[in-house]
Structure formats: C-alpha cells, structure tokens
Design a protein around this motif. Sequence first.
Motif, mmCIF file in Angstrom:
data_model
loop_
_atom_site.group_PDB
_atom_site.id
_atom_site.type_symbol
_atom_site.label_atom_id
_atom_site.label_comp_id
_atom_site.label_asym_id
_atom_site.label_seq_id
_atom_site.Cartn_x
_atom_site.Cartn_y
_atom_site.Cartn_z
ATOM 1 N N HIS A 64 0.837 -1.198 0.000
ATOM 2 C CA HIS A 64 0.000 0.000 0.000
ATOM 3 C C HIS A 64 0.876 1.254 0.000
ATOM 4 O O HIS A 64 0.633 2.199 -0.769
ATOM 5 C CB HIS A 64 -0.913 0.005 1.227
ATOM 6 N N LEU A 65 1.903 1.279 0.850
ATOM 7 C CA LEU A 65 2.781 2.441 0.922
ATOM 8 C C LEU A 65 3.512 2.653 -0.399
ATOM 9 O O LEU A 65 3.660 3.792 -0.861
ATOM 10 C CB LEU A 65 3.781 2.260 2.067
ATOM 11 N N ALA A 66 3.941 1.575 -1.030
ATOM 12 C CA ALA A 66 4.622 1.704 -2.317
ATOM 13 C C ALA A 66 3.693 2.291 -3.377
ATOM 14 O O ALA A 66 4.109 3.103 -4.211
ATOM 15 C CB ALA A 66 5.140 0.335 -2.766
ATOM 16 N N GLN A 67 2.428 1.910 -3.345
ATOM 17 C CA GLN A 67 1.463 2.463 -4.300
ATOM 18 C C GLN A 67 1.253 3.949 -4.066
ATOM 19 O O GLN A 67 1.131 4.736 -5.009
ATOM 20 C CB GLN A 67 0.147 1.697 -4.203
ATOM 21 N N VAL A 68 1.217 4.344 -2.795
ATOM 22 C CA VAL A 68 1.069 5.760 -2.474
ATOM 23 C C VAL A 68 2.272 6.548 -2.987
ATOM 24 O O VAL A 68 2.133 7.619 -3.582
ATOM 25 C CB VAL A 68 0.899 5.959 -0.954
ATOM 26 N N VAL A 69 3.473 6.026 -2.776
ATOM 27 C CA VAL A 69 4.685 6.693 -3.258
ATOM 28 C C VAL A 69 4.670 6.784 -4.775
ATOM 29 O O VAL A 69 5.014 7.820 -5.362
ATOM 30 C CB VAL A 69 5.940 5.946 -2.771
ATOM 31 N N ALA A 70 4.254 5.718 -5.439
ATOM 32 C CA ALA A 70 4.231 5.712 -6.901
ATOM 33 C C ALA A 70 3.287 6.784 -7.448
ATOM 34 O O ALA A 70 3.530 7.337 -8.529
ATOM 35 C CB ALA A 70 3.826 4.329 -7.411
ATOM 36 N N ARG A 71 2.203 7.092 -6.711
ATOM 37 C CA ARG A 71 1.267 8.124 -7.174
ATOM 38 C C ARG A 71 1.896 9.513 -7.189
ATOM 39 O O ARG A 71 1.357 10.434 -7.805
ATOM 40 C CB ARG A 71 0.020 8.161 -6.278
ATOM 41 N N ASP A 97 11.173 -4.070 -1.667
ATOM 42 C CA ASP A 97 10.698 -4.942 -2.753
ATOM 43 C C ASP A 97 9.453 -4.361 -3.418
ATOM 44 O O ASP A 97 9.308 -4.403 -4.645
ATOM 45 C CB ASP A 97 10.393 -6.340 -2.207
ATOM 46 N N ALA A 98 8.536 -3.821 -2.601
ATOM 47 C CA ALA A 98 7.300 -3.268 -3.158
ATOM 48 C C ALA A 98 7.581 -2.025 -3.992
ATOM 49 O O ALA A 98 6.962 -1.820 -5.048
ATOM 50 C CB ALA A 98 6.328 -2.943 -2.020
ATOM 51 N N LEU A 99 8.508 -1.182 -3.536
ATOM 52 C CA LEU A 99 8.866 0.002 -4.323
ATOM 53 C C LEU A 99 9.489 -0.400 -5.655
ATOM 54 O O LEU A 99 9.155 0.166 -6.709
ATOM 55 C CB LEU A 99 9.844 0.875 -3.534
ATOM 56 N N THR A 100 10.388 -1.371 -5.630
ATOM 57 C CA THR A 100 11.020 -1.845 -6.858
ATOM 58 C C THR A 100 9.984 -2.387 -7.830
ATOM 59 O O THR A 100 10.064 -2.146 -9.045
ATOM 60 C CB THR A 100 12.061 -2.927 -6.527
ATOM 61 N N ALA A 101 8.992 -3.088 -7.307
ATOM 62 C CA ALA A 101 7.946 -3.652 -8.167
ATOM 63 C C ALA A 101 7.117 -2.574 -8.848
ATOM 64 O O ALA A 101 6.560 -2.806 -9.924
ATOM 65 C CB ALA A 101 7.040 -4.562 -7.336
ATOM 66 N N THR A 102 7.020 -1.387 -8.236
ATOM 67 C CA THR A 102 6.261 -0.295 -8.850
ATOM 68 C C THR A 102 7.125 0.569 -9.759
ATOM 69 O O THR A 102 6.632 1.537 -10.349
ATOM 70 C CB THR A 102 5.638 0.609 -7.770
ATOM 71 N N GLY A 103 8.412 0.259 -9.863
ATOM 72 C CA GLY A 103 9.303 1.023 -10.727
ATOM 73 C C GLY A 103 10.033 2.149 -10.035
ATOM 74 O O GLY A 103 10.717 2.936 -10.693
ATOM 75 N N VAL A 104 9.921 2.244 -8.713
ATOM 76 C CA VAL A 104 10.624 3.278 -7.961
ATOM 77 C C VAL A 104 11.979 2.729 -7.524
ATOM 78 O O VAL A 104 12.061 1.667 -6.913
ATOM 79 C CB VAL A 104 9.805 3.720 -6.727
ATOM 80 N N VAL A 105 13.031 3.437 -7.835
ATOM 81 C CA VAL A 105 14.385 3.011 -7.488
ATOM 82 C C VAL A 105 14.622 3.242 -5.994
ATOM 83 O O VAL A 105 14.333 4.327 -5.464
ATOM 84 C CB VAL A 105 15.436 3.782 -8.304
ATOM 85 N N VAL A 106 15.123 2.240 -5.305
ATOM 86 C CA VAL A 106 15.466 2.371 -3.887
ATOM 87 C C VAL A 106 16.909 2.848 -3.787
ATOM 88 O O VAL A 106 17.847 2.100 -4.087
ATOM 89 C CB VAL A 106 15.268 1.041 -3.140
ATOM 90 N N LEU A 107 17.086 4.096 -3.365
ATOM 91 C CA LEU A 107 18.421 4.677 -3.266
ATOM 92 C C LEU A 107 19.201 4.100 -2.099
ATOM 93 O O LEU A 107 20.403 3.840 -2.196
ATOM 94 C CB LEU A 107 18.327 6.198 -3.116
ATOM 95 N N ASP A 108 18.522 3.915 -0.972
ATOM 96 C CA ASP A 108 19.171 3.348 0.198
ATOM 97 C C ASP A 108 18.092 2.816 1.128
ATOM 98 O O ASP A 108 16.919 3.220 1.065
ATOM 99 C CB ASP A 108 20.030 4.382 0.923
#
Length: 400
Positions: A64-71, A97-108
């Motif tokens: 859910h949080l990753a989806q919010v960030v992706a928006r 993992d969830a951020l990566t799945a939405t296409g958001v690069v995890v910097l750290d």
Amino acid sequence: MNSTEPARLSVRSPADMVAAVPYLLGFHPADSVVVVAVRGRRVVFAARGDLPAPGADPGPAARHLAQVVARQDADAATVVGYGPAARVTGVVDAIGDALTATGVVVLDALRVTDGRWFSYLCAEPSCCPPEGTPYDPAASQVSAAAVFAGQVALPDRAALAAQVSPLDGPVRLAMRRATGRARLRLAALTGRPSTPSAGSPAGGLPADSSRASAEPPVPADGAGPEGKSSVPVGGPGSGGQSQVPAGGAGSGGEPRAVRTAGTAAVRAAFRRQRRGERLDDDEVAWLTVLLTHVAVRDHAWSRTDGRDEDISLWTDVMRRAEPDLIAAPGCLLAFAAWRSGHGALAAVTLERVLSAHPGYSLAVLLDEALRRGVAPSALDGWPGADDGAVLRRRRRRPRR
C-alpha cells in the motif's frame, strides 16, 4: 507554527538523510518506518508508519505504501526504519521490494537505533561499517539549516499530538460556561431546545455524524516540501453533506438566521486572526455551536487553506471547544494542515476527531484521503472560481 514555505535542505549522504527526516515529519520518529521519495533532485513526499507488531506480515502495508509513493510520480526513494533489527529488517525489505515492483528506485535502506545508523544496501566497511555509524543530529549541518529556516522537529509524535489536545483547568471551566451561553443563544435563534444530548445540529452530536460507525484505523503520517499527503475528493458539501440552498431552511432544517449568524461569526474569526487577535471565550463558544450546522461549517471550509493563520485559528478553536463540538473545527484544522504540507499534524488531529466522533463523514473523508497520498496541489486555486461562496447569494427578485 512551521512556515508553508519549505526549507531547502541539502542531503548528500545517509547521515544527512537521517538528520533531515525529523524536519520533514515535524518530529523525531521512533518504532517507525519512513519513506522519503524524490523526483529528480527534489524531495516530494515523506511518509511515516508504525512498525508492524512482531510476527505480523509487513507485505500488505508495504505494498500500500509503495502504491502511495508511486502516485507522487517519484523517481526514487529512501527507506528508513527506526528500532531494533528484529523489528525493522523485515518491514524495510518488504517496502524495498514493493517500491522496486512499482518502478521506484530504492536509493538506500537504513536502520536507525541508539544513536547509530546502518545501511542494508552498502556493504563497504569504510563508509558503512557493520557496527553502524554514530551520528549527532545536533551537530549536523542539515539540522542547523532546518532550524535556521524555522523548521521544527518535536521530540516525538506524542508531542505533536499534544499540540491539538484539549485545554483543561480554568480554560475548560470558562469554555464550559461560555458554551452553555452559546447554546441558549442558538436555541433562541432556532427555536429548538438547547440540550446538548438532543442529537440535533444545535445539540452536542455533529450534524453529519453517525453513532453506528466504527473508528477507522490510524492513518500514516505524511509530509514533505510539496506537502504530499492527501486531499478530500470534491469540495465543500461533499462527503455525504448537502449544500444548503440560499433561502429558507436548509437540508437539515437550518433556518436562514443560523446561516447568517454563522457567516458573520466565521468572517469575524478570520478578521480577528489576521489582526493577530485571539477570540475570547464567548466568540469561540458561539463559533463552535454554529459550526455544528453543515452549511456554516462548509462556509468556513471554503475560506480555509494552508495559511499559518488558518492553522493557528482552528488549532485554538479545536483545543478550547467542548468535547462534543470538536468535529468541525478539527476537520478544518486537518484540512489546513494538509494544505500546508503538515500531513502528520493533519493525522493526529483526525485521530482525536475520529476517537470522539467516529462517524463524522468529513473526518472519514479526510482520513481516507490522507491514506491515499494525494498531493495538496490538487486543490491549487482553492476555493475556486466562485470566490468561496459556499452559501450562495440570494437572487434578487425581479422588479415588477
């Protein structure tokens, strides 16, 4: 109160990020996970949530949080967990993992505990030793820049919640007496009984609340330079409310005299606030009983934005209001806080409102919007082309 203009903080290292997070949120997090999202070189979103209970599956909340960030149209994000490794590692991994799945690069991906930070992604002992890197927030240039810019980082979330807690002692006694006088005044205006428990708009129960609704879960905190947290869908009159027609009684049986008195009280309150004057007890009490009428509340809503004076006004009114009358001023404060980018302040305000009035529909609407992370910029230009005239002007009768 923090300025609506964000400080420009230069973040060049994990230590800088750790130092910046409290100023993005407005308080120092503990037992929490924070995601800071960037677009290009600009931080556009920061959100905080509690660490899941031991043994709980972090996956659903992480997705859910990753989806919010992706928006937020973010390019990348940093995840920071606060607490012991046994509680932090699983949730940080799940969010990464969830951020990566939405296409958001995890910097750290970092963990902060006992004055040290640890990186989950850097394995270079020279910069990220396995025993962690000590840090001193007070000695950080980021902290110094934030303080110089007027930003505030309270000790913890409880300190933030205390800013919207009810005032007690002599203030409460004086407000109780003033509210009694205001109820009698409203009863004379409406011709209705002034009994607070009557359940009518003139009584203690907010006009659009429902006793049967259950309290929703606590929302995550959100904030950031662009104030990305949430937005109510629609404007005044939404969320199950009916817009009151210009003449005669409204949908809740609200006479024109109440709407007229409410308009005058709201405008007077804003004028006093602009002049740096505090409302007296009778003015606050009168405003709070009038705000139980949806048309009056929506009139106030249309004139509320993210200005510092809006936040100051509704904070003062909410804290001094009698407990059965906090719903409307609390929602107005939450809306103003969200518009200014203070998502965490909006969240703690809604927690107090929903604890007392779990079915108040505007609070439920704002709470749901906070969870979705819609940008405050979605309401740029508020209150719109009608110059905020929620209470429509009466039409002139044609001359005969």
